[in-house]
Design a protein around this motif. Structure first.
Motif, PDB file in Angstrom:
ATOM      1  N   LYS A 232       8.055 -13.187  -0.162  1.00 31.72           N
ATOM      2  CA  LYS A 232       9.159 -13.468   0.745  1.00 31.72           C
ATOM      3  C   LYS A 232      10.067 -12.265   0.903  1.00 31.72           C
ATOM      4  N   ALA A 233      10.122 -11.404  -0.140  1.00 35.27           N
ATOM      5  CA  ALA A 233      10.939 -10.212  -0.041  1.00 35.27           C
ATOM      6  C   ALA A 233      10.215  -9.111   0.719  1.00 35.27           C
ATOM      7  N   VAL A 234       8.884  -9.022   0.532  1.00 34.63           N
ATOM      8  CA  VAL A 234       8.171  -7.843   1.005  1.00 34.63           C
ATOM      9  C   VAL A 234       7.636  -8.013   2.424  1.00 34.63           C
ATOM     10  N   TRP A 235       7.098  -9.214   2.746  1.00 35.19           N
ATOM     11  CA  TRP A 235       6.491  -9.380   4.067  1.00 35.19           C
ATOM     12  C   TRP A 235       7.455  -9.077   5.214  1.00 35.19           C
ATOM     13  N   PRO A 236       8.708  -9.638   5.200  1.00 34.55           N
ATOM     14  CA  PRO A 236       9.575  -9.358   6.352  1.00 34.55           C
ATOM     15  C   PRO A 236       9.948  -7.887   6.440  1.00 34.55           C
ATOM     16  N   LEU A 237       9.931  -7.206   5.294  1.00 37.78           N
ATOM     17  CA  LEU A 237      10.288  -5.796   5.260  1.00 37.78           C
ATOM     18  C   LEU A 237       9.393  -4.985   6.188  1.00 37.78           C
ATOM     19  N   ARG A 238       8.134  -5.339   6.198  1.00 43.28           N
ATOM     20  CA  ARG A 238       7.157  -4.671   7.043  1.00 43.28           C
ATOM     21  C   ARG A 238       7.591  -4.695   8.498  1.00 43.28           C
ATOM     22  N   GLU A 239       7.931  -5.899   8.962  1.00 40.58           N
ATOM     23  CA  GLU A 239       8.363  -6.049  10.344  1.00 40.58           C
ATOM     24  C   GLU A 239       9.639  -5.266  10.583  1.00 40.58           C
ATOM     25  N   GLU A 240      10.513  -5.322   9.566  1.00 41.18           N
ATOM     26  CA  GLU A 240      11.816  -4.687   9.633  1.00 41.18           C
ATOM     27  C   GLU A 240      11.698  -3.182   9.884  1.00 41.18           C
ATOM     28  N   ILE A 241      10.806  -2.549   9.113  1.00 40.23           N
ATOM     29  CA  ILE A 241      10.659  -1.093   9.234  1.00 40.23           C
ATOM     30  C   ILE A 241      10.054  -0.771  10.587  1.00 40.23           C
ATOM     31  N   ARG A 242       9.110  -1.614  11.023  1.00 40.25           N
ATOM     32  CA  ARG A 242       8.530  -1.433  12.349  1.00 40.25           C
ATOM     33  C   ARG A 242       9.635  -1.448  13.407  1.00 40.25           C
ATOM     34  N   VAL A 243      10.572  -2.381  13.294  1.00 38.57           N
ATOM     35  CA  VAL A 243      11.672  -2.489  14.258  1.00 38.57           C
ATOM     36  C   VAL A 243      12.521  -1.222  14.222  1.00 38.57           C
ATOM     37  N   LEU A 244      12.823  -0.748  13.007  1.00 35.56           N
ATOM     38  CA  LEU A 244      13.622   0.468  12.888  1.00 35.56           C
ATOM     39  C   LEU A 244      12.918   1.638  13.552  1.00 35.56           C
ATOM     40  N   GLU A 245      11.614   1.737  13.321  1.00 34.58           N
ATOM     41  CA  GLU A 245      10.860   2.857  13.879  1.00 34.58           C
ATOM     42  C   GLU A 245      10.872   2.814  15.403  1.00 34.58           C
ATOM     43  N   LYS A 246      10.776   1.610  15.946  1.00 36.66           N
ATOM     44  CA  LYS A 246      10.747   1.480  17.405  1.00 36.66           C
ATOM     45  C   LYS A 246      12.137   1.537  18.031  1.00 36.66           C
ATOM     46  N   CYS A 247      13.172   1.519  17.173  1.00 32.97           N
ATOM     47  CA  CYS A 247      14.563   1.440  17.625  1.00 32.97           C
ATOM     48  C   CYS A 247      14.902   2.580  18.590  1.00 32.97           C
ATOM     49  N   GLU A 248      15.489   2.244  19.709  1.00 33.01           N
ATOM     50  CA  GLU A 248      15.723   3.270  20.723  1.00 33.01           C
ATOM     51  C   GLU A 248      17.157   3.752  20.790  1.00 33.01           C
TER      52      GLU A 248
END
Lengths: 360, 360, 360, 360, 360
Positions: A232-248
């Motif tokens: 529960k701690a690690v799975w959402p992190l994956r999506e989170e970092i993806r969002v940061l990387e795509k952040c415009e």
């Protein structure tokens, strides 16, 4: 008493929030006595200043000044302090609510002038086999980063050292790289927790193969729940970092994105390990059950065979224990020895037969 | 002792990385004594040069020259050498970190002037039933390819031979085709590993049907974990090749893309086989359990029936073993023979009944 | 009798609808005697008016006037009243059908001049371990909100209080924020229900570990079904809020969307908890089964061992109970004590053997 | 010996390919002795010509001529012939590699001047319960179709007849309709295989309900693997036809696309049936296990009850077999009959009790 | 005999189609004797005409005329009649093939001048617990609807009545609303079938808890397959209605789309109920197995305890049945009573012990 047991993923007393207007800050973690302290490090390529137990006003001043400012808040149970800090840095009320809500799951949220990141710090206690999660929040603005921890810890020490000693490229980069470094420090600690858990699982695996005790099974169940908490701690992190990387928004600079991709890879590695452990624990359940039923079956088989061999012998003995007046064998001089011989023969024949059938 | 056992997918000592700045190269594989050596093959349609134990400077020179240059690095534990090679070829620090990080999962990453590909070489040891994975990295730039292996191996020999003997279209194609050929060689070796594993699984399947021993079950569990390790190497590869095929930088030429699609098909074939094995192993677990419990049940049934037949007979014998003074049967001349006859009758009736009920 | 049991997710008598033209309103919930009442609160930043037992005409008037109007309908079994209210506010016939159809699952539907939201209110009765769901509908138009509940309840009281006392930002916001506040109140009550359920599950977990009684298993099955009902209420909500947030009609103002995202997070938290409970309940089934079979096996093992120890002893006793005339041991002075000694020895040897094998 | 068993989805000797340059044709199927023969049918709306054992040159000529040409190659083990045919029709080397690679899974690949389709022909042998798959390739070019089969078969006979007899719309359509007809013929044969398999499964289902023999279980496992093989042939076909339908090169004419959609529906029907069989086989496993354990439990219960009834009786008999000098009952005239009476009473009471408890 | 059993989802004799050109109509349902009849209702807002047993020519005439025409075909086994109707209304040959193919799964297909919809009518027979599915096809053109049923039924009666009595908005809407009404009638009947099935499942659930008989288990398996059949009818419907709603040809008018969304909701409700039943049935399997094994274990435990208590007693009796000359106890006046006392004591101690251990 009973309620002292903590279940991962289950916020305590969340219901105390019911009926309050949204944006109301309610700290729902364990009650703590420690005072909340605020540390500041302000640095640029050439200088750095370090302040312990800083005031909220000082935070506002430094955050506005040029140079990267890292404000580290140890403890989130002092709602008033966090509120005034939020007012000073113009944080959204919902961000403040999430900072103190230890039940909030990891997420990334973009606001006009900052990015809000929620993480979970994880440590695994090898003696209690208990996973402890700590709620960590990061605020990344143009030239400052605010980090909120539940208690003063040593996870960010390596980052502090790198700033002090000008190690690596941290001093020459901007606030986004600092935020990345903090996230990286948290993820690095995941490896520690996962490896410790892995050692425990390996021990348990050996134990189950050699001596399948019910306690081991309870520990497997326990570890399964710890793994659930970990996921529960690690799975959402994956999506989170993806969002940061795509952040415009310009808050994440292009040169930092390669590092975020690297962090993403690390997260995937942690997830891989966690999933592997989950598979292994799942398999251990099966192994345990078949081992236990195997042992039990073996025991029952041996005992039943012993009984089966003796039952006909006892019958023969009973036969010559009958009190009929006319039983010629009883008069024979060698009758007793013949009876013993027959019993021996029956016993041997049965044993040989069971052995041939591979039952023994 | 215990810690010598390697679990697939579990990097060793990854935690030694904790606290270091990102981009720090830490070799986390088994400690090795062999010297790291660099081989170079430089070729075009008409000529080829081969260099063993080349220096880093020579690599830089040849990489810059026209003609395709293949730099093969045997061994990744000499962090210094790889760092200087990285500096010479202008590789990103994170790429260097990943090259020596044997826990890195397969991925493809595009950088401005090169593509970085991570693969896993797989071999299956038939005596230990152990899957060995080796970390392989490829750097594909405009006119050179760098390959990194954990140790000198024979997987790339077929590619080397084709360059030397001008076999196939390799000599007339560019660096991207060389990179494809190296990946193809790795995937070809997957088939070898998978087939060996398949033979072992078939043997095990036969064994479980004929003689279901607990050891066979442990081997099934063991092979399941090997399959898990295999999947972790092969599944991401699929995505990876898809990314390469879709890659829009000029580094992958259109004529090579048909070959990448072919490689993609091969990967799918390996995945299919691996998944089939997984299904078969999953089914073997069920077969084993039902075979074992079947055998056990059969044994218990037979033994219980034997006991059940003798218990009434023993009762009759006990009856006439009673010491009552007035038991008329005891005085009868044919009493003993009648008792034997009754016992025989009871035994036969019960046996016939059990047989009719199909219990025997 | 039997039909009094309610299954979650199973509308009662839905079939009474068969053959009626679409848009026909059929109330399919439990029959109720209470009169349906309509309460109105009309407010703006400075004033607020509260009306109890208002008429439909008054609703129409206030809805048309400036200021936010909240029309709360307690009870949905008076089809005529809801129809006339629908006519007055120009609601689509299908919306009216859904308002009284308690079997309707949560959804959001946009109509030209209003948004229709279906929610499920959830409460968990700790004594019966029964989850009660209530059908709640919201109509959000430009400057009014209509809420429909199955019965007068206290869930919206906190919102009412905030309007009366001008607490929070509710009075200064528009109708969309009111609708959000009502949804938030419903979701806040989910936490209550989930936590109560969680307490019950924890108790059950302890009970199963210490004393695995079949009744506990039935309760696990029962709670599993309650969890199923819970999921059916909560999962669609997630999608629903996402739709509202993405909604492009002007009915949802941008400043409200951050609050919807917050509500979305809360929903995810509830889902997380529900899924965790599901996993735990699933694991309890396994724990129960293995505990029960463990206990049973232990009992059978001990009993079988007792029998196995006595069977050879009984055989020896039977041996010297035989009536052969020539049995020298019977004449020996110490024969009886020797026999006893042999029996004791056999008993001890077997006990020691079983202990060494760890069977006892 | 052992290696003669074929596992579905497992190509034989695929590893013989390792190290060869890509595009190298290696036939990996069973070794065959039959000569490879090439048949040609060339037709238009008014005429048709049929040629048996045609030469490769003739193929090239006719393929270039107007009118639809269908070149059918029976046998793919003559690598040389296929290579020269490929050269004559300008097929890509990778296409040729895939034509002879019987391990290639179904796929559709577009090349500039042709579409390459891989299919699996399936037949189910009812005596061995063995699924046989055959590798079929189709080349669809503007005005010719080439089909490759592993051996001369009768699957395409219906298409041949329709060309000869001008049945249906085949003669008036172009090459794409011919390709569709060939694929349709293959899918039609799937129904045959699936129905035969279905009959076998139904028989097995009856057998398991009436007489659950372990052999039936092994057949269930066997059929499960056959179903796995079937799925591997049929599932990718679905995607394949979708790709053909969406294909934008002019090779597939719009009027043919409605037929492809129809073929798509048929494929879905086959998949539905296969999945239904899978569910049924999965359920049969459970039915079998519970039936077997039911029967075993019943037997053990009855036997244990018999033993339990006799054990107290034997105890009573043993009681009066004791040799104490002072046992008054032994002297009683009716002692023996009383003992018998007590035994009878105990036996009856126990039987009645067990019956009342519904244990017997 | 055996082949009379119908399996849901398994078309009969589909293989009779093999080798026929596509578009050939083959009726594969049960052979029927009833004549196929065609009923027509032609209506507009003010008038309506009803025709029974109409001719195909009349269909063509009315379909062309203004006003909505509903042609209802009862029976699809008269291939000739359907073909001539198809010719008259210019239906695609593949549509005709699908109309008579009862194995065709639900789908929506758009053709230039009409939309073709396949549905499954479902009814549940409570005495046989058998689900009957009927193949229903709808053709929606600009101003007529054709419906095909396998036999004359009463499902569409409610629609007929609404036309006759001008109930609802049906008479004032176009052909698309008629088609929607027919689909709605079919889905409404799903609720009937599902509720009946639900009642049966509830009964079964009670039965399994109170008296777990193997027959109940077979019924659970049977109902599981019925549920599978149900899912196959309902799941594709969801997608189908979505497609109709998104349909951009003018055949579906915007005002009808709100009704299609409503129908979509109903379908989701049916799916929800079906999935809930599936979960419940799945859980019943577990409940049954654990109940059965519980009962069996209880029996075996009690019996084994009885045996265990008597075995030591029998041993003591055997002890004093030995015939040694020198056994002092035998001579004691109170020896017999002492032996009885010891036996009683042993029996009581064991019983108390077992009770304390909660084994009894």
């Amino acid at each position: 008493m009973k309620s002292k047991k903590k279940r991962p993923g289950r916020p305590r007393n969340r219901s105390s929030n019911v009926g309050l207007p949204p944006g109301t800050m309610v700290y729902i973690g364990d009650q703590k006595m420690d005072a909340v302290s605020v540390d500041i490090i302000d640095y640029n390529q050439s200088n750095f200043t370090e302040l312990r137990e800083a005031s909220v006003e000082r935070c506002g001043e430094l955050a506005g000044a040029p140079g990267v400012t890292w404000i580290n808040v140890n403890g989130i149970h002092d709602v008033g302090l966090i509120e005034s800090l939020g007012g000073c840095l113009e944080l959204h009320p919902l961000t403040l609510e999430d900072i103190v809500n230890t039940g909030q799951r990891p997420k990334t949220e973009e606001f006009p002038h900052y990015i809000y990141v929620v993480l979970k710090m994880i440590s695994f206690n090898e003696t209690t086999n208990q996973l402890a999660t700590e709620h960590v929040s990061l605020i990344l603005a143009d030239n400052y980063v605010v980090s909120f921890q539940e208690r003063r810890g040593d996870v960010f020490d390596s980052v502090r050292d790198r700033i002090r000693n000008s190690k690596g490229r941290l001093r020459s980069m901007k606030a986004d790289y600092l935020a990345y470094s903090l996230m990286d420090a948290v993820v690095d600690h995941y490896f520690l927790a996962v490896e410790r858990m892995g050692d425990r699982i390996e021990d348990l695996d050996d134990q189950i193969l050699t001596d399948p005790h019910p306690n081991a099974m309870q520990e497997v169940h326990h570890l399964k729940r710890q793994i659930l908490g970990m996921r529960k701690a690690v799975w959402p992190l994956r999506e989170e970092i993806r969002v940061l990387e795509k952040c415009e928004s310009g808050l994440i600079r292009p040169e930092t994105k390669a590092f975020l991709r690297d962090l993403y890879d690390h997260t995937i590695q942690v997830i891989d390990m966690v999933e592997t452990f989950r598979d292994i624990l799942g398999g251990m359940h099966d192994t345990f059950l078949s081992n236990v039923s195997n042992r039990m079956n073996e025991i029952m088989k041996v005992l039943t065979i012993i009984a089966t061999i003796f039952i006909p012998l006892t019958f023969i003995a009973g036969l010559y224990g009958m009190n009929f007046e006319h039983m010629p064998e009883l008069k024979w001089a060698w009758g007793y020895y013949m009876a013993l011989g027959v019993m021996l023969a029956v016993g041997i024949v049965m044993t040989v037969y069971f052995r041939k059938k591979k039952w023994l």
